[in-house]
Every structure is written in C-alpha cells, then in structure tokens.
Design a protein around this motif. Structure first.
Motif, PDB file in Angstrom:
ATOM      1  N   ARG A  35       0.796  -1.217   0.000  1.00  0.00           N
ATOM      2  CA  ARG A  35       0.000   0.000   0.000  1.00  0.00           C
ATOM      3  C   ARG A  35       0.835   1.276   0.000  1.00  0.00           C
ATOM      4  O   ARG A  35       0.336   2.337  -0.386  1.00  0.00           O
ATOM      5  CB  ARG A  35      -0.936   0.007   1.211  1.00  0.00           C
ATOM      6  N   LEU A  36       2.064   1.189   0.450  1.00  0.00           N
ATOM      7  CA  LEU A  36       2.896   2.392   0.542  1.00  0.00           C
ATOM      8  C   LEU A  36       3.110   3.084  -0.799  1.00  0.00           C
ATOM      9  O   LEU A  36       3.092   4.321  -0.865  1.00  0.00           O
ATOM     10  CB  LEU A  36       4.245   2.039   1.184  1.00  0.00           C
ATOM     11  N   PRO A  37       3.338   2.342  -1.929  1.00  0.00           N
ATOM     12  CA  PRO A  37       3.510   3.047  -3.210  1.00  0.00           C
ATOM     13  C   PRO A  37       2.334   3.932  -3.588  1.00  0.00           C
ATOM     14  O   PRO A  37       2.514   4.991  -4.195  1.00  0.00           O
ATOM     15  CB  PRO A  37       3.692   1.892  -4.212  1.00  0.00           C
ATOM     16  N   VAL A  38       1.112   3.520  -3.231  1.00  0.00           N
ATOM     17  CA  VAL A  38      -0.066   4.323  -3.569  1.00  0.00           C
ATOM     18  C   VAL A  38      -0.011   5.664  -2.844  1.00  0.00           C
ATOM     19  O   VAL A  38      -0.142   6.734  -3.453  1.00  0.00           O
ATOM     20  CB  VAL A  38      -1.354   3.567  -3.185  1.00  0.00           C
ATOM     21  N   THR A  39       0.200   5.605  -1.529  1.00  0.00           N
ATOM     22  CA  THR A  39       0.269   6.833  -0.740  1.00  0.00           C
ATOM     23  C   THR A  39       1.473   7.679  -1.143  1.00  0.00           C
ATOM     24  O   THR A  39       1.382   8.913  -1.212  1.00  0.00           O
ATOM     25  CB  THR A  39       0.354   6.485   0.753  1.00  0.00           C
ATOM     26  N   ALA A  40       2.606   7.021  -1.418  1.00  0.00           N
ATOM     27  CA  ALA A  40       3.818   7.759  -1.798  1.00  0.00           C
ATOM     28  C   ALA A  40       3.624   8.493  -3.123  1.00  0.00           C
ATOM     29  O   ALA A  40       4.078   9.635  -3.280  1.00  0.00           O
ATOM     30  CB  ALA A  40       5.003   6.797  -1.894  1.00  0.00           C
ATOM     31  N   GLU A  41       2.934   7.879  -4.068  1.00  0.00           N
ATOM     32  CA  GLU A  41       2.725   8.514  -5.373  1.00  0.00           C
ATOM     33  C   GLU A  41       1.842   9.744  -5.264  1.00  0.00           C
ATOM     34  O   GLU A  41       2.191  10.825  -5.779  1.00  0.00           O
ATOM     35  CB  GLU A  41       2.112   7.515  -6.351  1.00  0.00           C
ATOM     36  N   ILE A  42       0.686   9.609  -4.625  1.00  0.00           N
ATOM     37  CA  ILE A  42      -0.202  10.779  -4.556  1.00  0.00           C
ATOM     38  C   ILE A  42       0.398  11.863  -3.668  1.00  0.00           C
ATOM     39  O   ILE A  42       0.249  13.052  -3.947  1.00  0.00           O
ATOM     40  CB  ILE A  42      -1.611  10.394  -4.071  1.00  0.00           C
TER      41      ILE A  42
END
Length: 321
Positions: free
Chosen positions: A96-103
């Motif tokens: 899930r971290l890539p999703v939060t990191a991208e936005i």
C-alpha cells in the motif's frame, strides 16, 4: 564538537518520541469502545466465545506483556499479522505504501511549483493596488475548504460528465503507466489544494520579512530589477520556513492521506488505517501510526539538515542551543 552533540541529542530525542508514541498508541487502541472480540463476534456472543477469541490472539495477557512482545517483534522488523486477514502487516504496508507515496509526492511537487511562485508574487504585489489580494484570497480558500467537500465535488463532476480522468481505484504503474497517472491525477490535485495554499501563505510571509531588509533596499538603490532581487536575495533567505513547512506537509501526506484515499477508493496507508480502526485490528493500527510517527521524525531531522545547508547562520544557532 557542539554540532556532533546536538545531532546526537536530536537522534536520541527522536528515538524517545517514537518510543512514547508506541506506548500511547498501544494503550489507546485497547481503550477504544468495543473490543476486537465484540466487533468480530457481534453483540450476541457469549462471554466464553469472547474469552476464547481473546486467548487465541493473546489479548487475555496483561497489557504490559502484550506491549513487550509486540515491541520485541517490531525491533526485528516484524509488525505482526492482521487479525482480520491473517496476512503479515509488513507485506500489506509494502503493497500500500507506493499508492500513498505517489499521490503524496505529486501533491508536494504541485505545492512547491505553484505555492512558492504564488507566495512570492503576492509578497511583491502586497502594496495597495498591487494585485496581491487575489493570491491571499486563494490561499485563504484553499486552507479553509475541507478535503472531503472538494474531493466529493470532484468525484461527482468527473463521474457525472465523463471528463476523461478516473475518479476511483488504482492502477499500478508497472501494469499501465498511463492508467496509473490517470488514476492519481485527481486525488493528487485535491490533496495539493491545502498544501499549495499553506506553502503560498508561508512563502508570502517569509518574503515580506526579507523585502524590508537593508540589503534589499541597497539592491533597489543600485538599480537591480525586481525579479533579480527576488532570485538573488528573497528566495534563499525566505527558504527556511518554506522548507520546514513543505517537509511537514510531505510527512503528513506520507503518513496517510485518510480522507482523499477514502473518497477516491485508493488502497493506500490512510484507507488501510481507517479500515483497521473500524475493525479493531490492533496490529495494523499500531503499525500504521508508528510508521507515521517515524516519517515525521525522520523528516524533521532532514529539515534541520536542509536548513543548515541553506543558511549556515541558522545552523550555528541551532547547534549552540
């Protein structure tokens, strides 16, 4: 030597803060109304069923023993298992971290690229009739409009009129780069509105403080152009508070943009935390909050280093304290 001692104290302070957060969140989740057993089994479960479920997950042990076992596991990089999905929490966080990191990354980039020029422009035109009122109005609206209101409005408009951008779901970058961008543009823009407004206001206040300095007056007397003064004098001297605020916003967003992720149905850290709180999934809540605290602490240390590099005078004052 004083600088080394200061940095050592800074690191120790960060470690102590993280330890304090771990204790607070561990106790807080167990004080929430409705235990894990009551949430899973429902209101009609017998006390025997609740006791059996609590014993299965070790929730019948004294709280200090539960904390010690959890802390020992975290020290080895093991955040435990989700009591709902039975999946390792570390694996869920990595997914899930890539999703939060991208936005969050997109929102911070937009905040800097839009907020800093807007703040400088507002400061330069702060005199009566100079046109800075529009910038101040935008900053005020951006800070005051709740994210859920703006996000809901955007979802409605783009869903109702099919304007070409996705309003829900997440497409991994490796599967479809273009689809990944389309799925994140709207949540990143919604998330950036507050950040742009905050950065613009902070930049404006910092730039106004620099513009009254004697060296700016001297540059004006030498015939330097306004934008030359901004480039050579204002930007660098106004940077420390802007860098500090930007890093704080980045840490907040990386810790989980709860509302935006929930509104746009994104599988990030924020939505994961909200779901875990509702289900009383203790291990997940503890890991997410601890991760958020760690991000804040690391960003604060990096900000101190960045400010020292930007303005060595401030670094000397910090080291002397």
């Amino acid at each position: 030597m004083r600088v080394l001692l200061w940095w050592s104290g800074r690191l120790l302070s960060g470690a102590a803060t993280l330890a304090g957060v771990s204790v607070l969140i561990f106790v807080a989740v167990r004080l929430m109304p409705g235990s894990f057993a009551e949430t899973i089994l429902g209101p009609f479960a017998t006390s025997g069923q609740k006791d059996a479920l609590a014993a299965r997950y070790g929730l019948d042990e004294p709280v200090f023993l539960q904390y010690w076992h959890w802390l020992a596991a975290v020290g080895q990089g093991d955040f435990g298992f989700s009591m709902i999905s039975r999946q390792p929490v570390s694996a869920e966080l990595r997914a899930r971290l890539p999703v939060t990191a991208e936005i969050s990354g997109l929102a911070v980039v937009v905040a800097v690229l839009a907020g800093v020029p807007l703040g400088v422009l507002t400061a330069v035109r702060a005199r009566p009739g100079g046109g800075g009122a529009a910038g101040r109005l935008f900053s005020g609206l951006g800070v005051s409009v709740p994210e859920f209101v703006l996000g809901s409005l955007v979802v409605f408009l783009f869903s109702r009129y099919s304007l070409g951008l996705k309003t829900g779901g997440y497409v991994p970058f490796g599967e479809d780069p273009a689809g990944n961008v389309r799925s994140l543009v709207l949540p990143a823009l919604v998330l950036s509105v507050f950040a742009v407004s905050a950065v613009a206001r902070t930049t404006r206040d910092a730039a106004l403080g620099v513009l009254i300095e004697p060296y700016v007056t001297a540059a004006v007397a030498r015939g330097a152009s306004p934008w030359s003064i901004v480039r050579h004098h204002v930007l660098r001297n106004a940077a420390p508070p802007v860098v500090t605020l930007t890093a704080t916003i980045a840490a907040y967003l990386l810790g989980g943009a709860l509302i935006v992720e929930y509104v746009f149905n994104l599988p990030g850290i924020g939505s994961y935390t909200v779901q875990a709180i509702g289900r009383r999934d203790y291990a997940v809540v503890q890991a997410c909050v601890l991760l958020t605290a760690a991000v804040f602490i690391v960003m604060n240390v990096l900000v101190d280093l960045a400010v020292r590099l930007i303005d060595p005078r401030l670094g000397g004052e910090v080291a002397a304290r």
